[in-house]
Design a protein around this motif. Structure first.
Motif, mmCIF file in Angstrom:
data_model
loop_
_atom_site.group_PDB
_atom_site.id
_atom_site.type_symbol
_atom_site.label_atom_id
_atom_site.label_comp_id
_atom_site.label_asym_id
_atom_site.label_seq_id
_atom_site.Cartn_x
_atom_site.Cartn_y
_atom_site.Cartn_z
ATOM 1 N N ASP A 260 0.866 -1.696 0.467
ATOM 2 C CA ASP A 260 0.152 -0.086 -0.506
ATOM 3 C C ASP A 260 0.233 1.024 -0.093
ATOM 4 O O ASP A 260 1.995 0.679 0.585
ATOM 5 N N ARG A 261 0.134 2.574 -0.311
ATOM 6 C CA ARG A 261 0.797 3.499 -0.053
ATOM 7 C C ARG A 261 0.587 4.112 0.872
ATOM 8 O O ARG A 261 0.254 4.403 1.438
ATOM 9 N N ALA A 262 1.602 4.862 1.427
ATOM 10 C CA ALA A 262 1.817 5.211 3.266
ATOM 11 C C ALA A 262 0.899 6.563 2.834
ATOM 12 O O ALA A 262 1.664 7.215 1.484
ATOM 13 N N LEU A 263 0.139 6.965 3.754
ATOM 14 C CA LEU A 263 -0.302 8.322 3.740
ATOM 15 C C LEU A 263 0.580 9.072 4.202
ATOM 16 O O LEU A 263 1.667 9.157 4.684
ATOM 17 N N ARG A 264 0.077 10.476 3.576
ATOM 18 C CA ARG A 264 1.061 11.399 3.697
ATOM 19 C C ARG A 264 0.477 12.269 5.346
ATOM 20 O O ARG A 264 0.016 13.715 5.168
ATOM 21 N N THR A 265 0.855 11.648 5.932
ATOM 22 C CA THR A 265 0.219 11.814 7.836
ATOM 23 C C THR A 265 0.920 13.422 8.470
ATOM 24 O O THR A 265 2.547 13.412 8.613
ATOM 25 N N LEU B 220 8.230 11.760 3.150
ATOM 26 C CA LEU B 220 7.618 11.524 1.861
ATOM 27 C C LEU B 220 8.079 12.151 0.592
ATOM 28 O O LEU B 220 8.056 12.171 -0.204
ATOM 29 N N ALA B 221 7.915 13.886 0.701
ATOM 30 C CA ALA B 221 7.883 14.582 -0.239
ATOM 31 C C ALA B 221 9.450 14.798 -0.393
ATOM 32 O O ALA B 221 9.589 15.528 -1.724
ATOM 33 N N GLN B 222 10.169 14.333 0.725
ATOM 34 C CA GLN B 222 11.504 14.152 0.154
ATOM 35 C C GLN B 222 12.157 12.962 -0.165
ATOM 36 O O GLN B 222 13.481 12.836 -0.247
ATOM 37 N N HIS B 223 11.229 11.959 0.079
ATOM 38 C CA HIS B 223 11.624 10.834 -0.761
ATOM 39 C C HIS B 223 12.570 9.823 -0.413
ATOM 40 O O HIS B 223 13.801 9.313 -0.703
ATOM 41 N N ARG B 224 12.131 10.455 1.080
ATOM 42 C CA ARG B 224 13.620 8.639 1.806
ATOM 43 C C ARG B 224 12.865 7.686 2.517
ATOM 44 O O ARG B 224 11.691 8.190 2.968
ATOM 45 N N PRO B 225 13.436 7.216 2.536
ATOM 46 C CA PRO B 225 12.297 6.192 3.487
ATOM 47 C C PRO B 225 12.998 6.380 5.298
ATOM 48 O O PRO B 225 12.811 7.085 5.946
ATOM 49 N N ILE B 226 11.373 6.043 5.405
ATOM 50 C CA ILE B 226 11.296 5.648 7.114
ATOM 51 C C ILE B 226 10.588 4.983 7.578
ATOM 52 O O ILE B 226 10.427 3.336 7.287
ATOM 53 N N TYR C 37 5.920 0.573 11.308
ATOM 54 C CA TYR C 37 5.818 0.742 9.835
ATOM 55 C C TYR C 37 7.181 0.435 8.506
ATOM 56 O O TYR C 37 8.411 1.492 9.322
ATOM 57 N N LEU C 38 8.232 -0.320 7.261
ATOM 58 C CA LEU C 38 9.058 0.137 6.592
ATOM 59 C C LEU C 38 8.759 0.566 5.256
ATOM 60 O O LEU C 38 7.840 -0.033 5.446
ATOM 61 N N ILE C 39 8.737 2.392 5.345
ATOM 62 C CA ILE C 39 8.596 3.052 4.181
ATOM 63 C C ILE C 39 9.441 2.946 3.446
ATOM 64 O O ILE C 39 10.846 4.150 3.455
ATOM 65 N N GLY C 40 9.472 2.628 1.445
ATOM 66 C CA GLY C 40 10.496 2.650 0.866
ATOM 67 C C GLY C 40 10.598 4.108 -0.030
ATOM 68 O O GLY C 40 10.076 5.466 0.688
ATOM 69 N N PRO C 41 11.778 4.673 -0.346
ATOM 70 C CA PRO C 41 11.601 5.917 -0.815
ATOM 71 C C PRO C 41 10.408 6.345 -1.948
ATOM 72 O O PRO C 41 9.866 7.711 -2.333
ATOM 73 N N ASP C 42 9.912 5.230 -2.355
ATOM 74 C CA ASP C 42 9.027 5.301 -3.596
ATOM 75 C C ASP C 42 7.327 5.339 -2.753
ATOM 76 O O ASP C 42 6.619 6.078 -3.414
ATOM 77 N N GLY C 43 7.922 5.844 -1.189
ATOM 78 C CA GLY C 43 5.910 5.581 -0.741
ATOM 79 C C GLY C 43 5.437 4.448 -0.479
ATOM 80 O O GLY C 43 4.505 4.517 0.583
ATOM 81 N N VAL C 44 5.941 3.577 -0.951
ATOM 82 C CA VAL C 44 5.690 2.374 -0.712
ATOM 83 C C VAL C 44 5.458 1.566 0.621
ATOM 84 O O VAL C 44 7.159 1.410 0.656
ATOM 85 N N ILE C 45 5.051 1.001 1.429
ATOM 86 C CA ILE C 45 4.983 0.257 2.506
ATOM 87 C C ILE C 45 5.513 -0.639 1.709
ATOM 88 O O ILE C 45 5.161 -1.405 1.463
ATOM 89 N N LYS C 46 6.820 -1.244 2.456
ATOM 90 C CA LYS C 46 7.647 -2.660 2.048
ATOM 91 C C LYS C 46 7.916 -3.593 3.320
ATOM 92 O O LYS C 46 7.271 -4.782 2.954
ATOM 93 N N ASP C 47 7.193 -3.137 4.424
ATOM 94 C CA ASP C 47 6.533 -4.473 5.542
ATOM 95 C C ASP C 47 6.745 -3.543 7.068
ATOM 96 O O ASP C 47 6.546 -2.492 6.490
ATOM 97 N N ARG C 48 5.528 -4.791 7.295
ATOM 98 C CA ARG C 48 5.155 -3.835 8.613
ATOM 99 C C ARG C 48 5.870 -5.246 10.104
ATOM 100 O O ARG C 48 5.776 -6.123 9.405
ATOM 101 N N TRP C 49 5.677 -4.784 11.205
ATOM 102 C CA TRP C 49 5.604 -5.676 12.205
ATOM 103 C C TRP C 49 5.187 -5.213 13.402
ATOM 104 O O TRP C 49 4.720 -4.262 13.590
ATOM 105 N N GLY C 50 4.153 -6.508 14.245
ATOM 106 C CA GLY C 50 3.234 -6.144 15.240
ATOM 107 C C GLY C 50 2.872 -7.306 15.799
ATOM 108 O O GLY C 50 1.967 -7.988 15.336
ATOM 109 N N PRO C 51 2.773 -7.014 17.143
ATOM 110 C CA PRO C 51 2.783 -6.164 17.935
ATOM 111 C C PRO C 51 4.761 -6.182 18.190
ATOM 112 O O PRO C 51 5.397 -5.167 18.666
ATOM 113 N N LEU C 52 4.999 -6.959 18.308
ATOM 114 C CA LEU C 52 6.913 -7.318 18.127
ATOM 115 C C LEU C 52 7.384 -6.901 17.203
ATOM 116 O O LEU C 52 6.899 -8.108 16.214
#
Length: 333
Positions: A179-184, A223-229, A300-315
């Motif tokens: 999914d694409r990350a929200l511009r929060t 996201l606007a600067q195309h940085r991984p998050i 959540y791990l978000i790529g520089p393209d704004g797409v979610i690469k992976d997620r973890w929960g609860p640990l």
């Protein structure tokens, strides 16, 4: 901000084991693990049960399944730690019948950050000494009610077969990989007119925000600067499972080691805990699952393209996340 009831369903049963102390980070206790053949750590009359920690499970590609095991004798609760367990899944459909056989996998123990990660054998320990879950990757091919049968050999108790039922949905209710990350516009240290505790719940009663470096960026700006998050949605102070504080510490540790690979952000869940007001940034991402509940913690791990690469929960396993971060190209200053 969002006014809403917040039903903490994440590991609620398992969380009863750890209500005696608050959910705070930076606890790094040692533990005397039992040796092979030693006592299980619980009385013979104790009741042992499994609790599914994962939420927002859906049909599709393999996803992380996390489960905790606890023992209660009416006087207290201990959590199973260390080693591996066997997980056999079956599909119950509408919840009735004996079930159709599904995947069989092995679950590996993951301790909360700062807690012991390994021992000579699975053992029940006080949650102040060790707390965590068992994790495995599972592919569910149908929506409906599923059951997991858990088997683990515990010194002093032998093989302990347990079962727990859970739901799998057709689609994820929360944002998921692909999914694409929200511009929060999450709160930061520069936010005006908000209490510090709304930025980080540990900043109560005049205390400073303990990790300001995790509150410098908004998700939208990164996201606007195309940085991984790498962004964690968690409430370190009010987390009933006592996973959020250690996980926030884990995020801070990763931020120090991989500062040139991603932007690291912690989003506090609560705007006003006393009046059940949730930060809008948290509500946008982690509310709500198929049961209508807001669940946390989520990483959540978000790529520089704004797409979610992976997620973890609860640990999350810090080594696993670190590997993903190491594979990212270094960011420009």
């Amino acid at each position: 901000m969002v006014e809403m009831p917040f039903r903490r369903t994440l590991l609620v049963t398992l969380a009863l084991a750890v209500l005696a102390s608050a959910c705070t980070g930076s606890d790094h206790p040692s533990v005397d693990s039992p040796s092979s053949g030693a006592s299980s750590g619980v009385p013979a009359a104790a009741s042992i049960a499994a609790s599914v920690g994962s939420s927002d499970l859906a049909v599709g590609s393999p996803q992380r399944f996390e489960l905790g095991i606890y023992a209660s004798d009416g006087q207290g609760v201990k959590l199973l730690a260390f080693g591996r367990i066997s997980l056999a899944f079956s599909y119950l459909g509408n919840g009735s019948g004996s079930g159709e056989p599904g995947p069989e996998v092995s679950g590996t123990y993951i301790g909360a950050f700062g807690m012991p990660q390994s021992g000579p054998a699975p053992a029940f320990l006080d949650p102040n000494d060790a707390r965590g879950v068992y994790q495995a990757e599972v592919d569910f091919d149908r929506a409906g009610t599923w059951q997991v049968a858990v088997t683990g050999d515990i010194p002093g108790l032998g093989s302990q077969p347990l079962t727990a039922a859970f739901s799998v949905q057709k689609d994820h209710a929360l944002l998921a990989p692909g999914d694409r990350a929200l511009r929060t516009q999450n709160l930061t240290m520069d936010s005006k007119g908000v209490p510090l505790a709304a930025i980080d719940s540990r900043a109560l009663d005049g205390a400073p925000v303990p990790d300001p470096e995790l509150h410098r960026w908004t998700i939208a700006d990164a996201l606007a600067q195309h940085r991984p998050i790498l962004v964690l949605f968690a409430t370190p102070t009010f987390c009933i499972s006592r996973f959020c504080g250690p996980e926030t510490d884990g995020l801070e540790d990763l931020a120090k080691r991989y500062a040139d690979r991603a932007v690291f952000i912690h989003v506090e869940i609560w705007r006003d805990y006393k009046n059940s007001v949730v930060n809008k940034a948290a509500a946008d991402w982690v509310c709500c699952d198929a049961t209508g509940d807001l669940t946390e913690p989520w990483l959540y791990l978000i790529g520089p393209d704004g797409v979610i690469k992976d997620r973890w929960g609860p640990l999350f396993d810090p080594n696993e996340v670190a590997k993903d971060l190491a594979e990212l190209p270094r960011m420009k200053p």
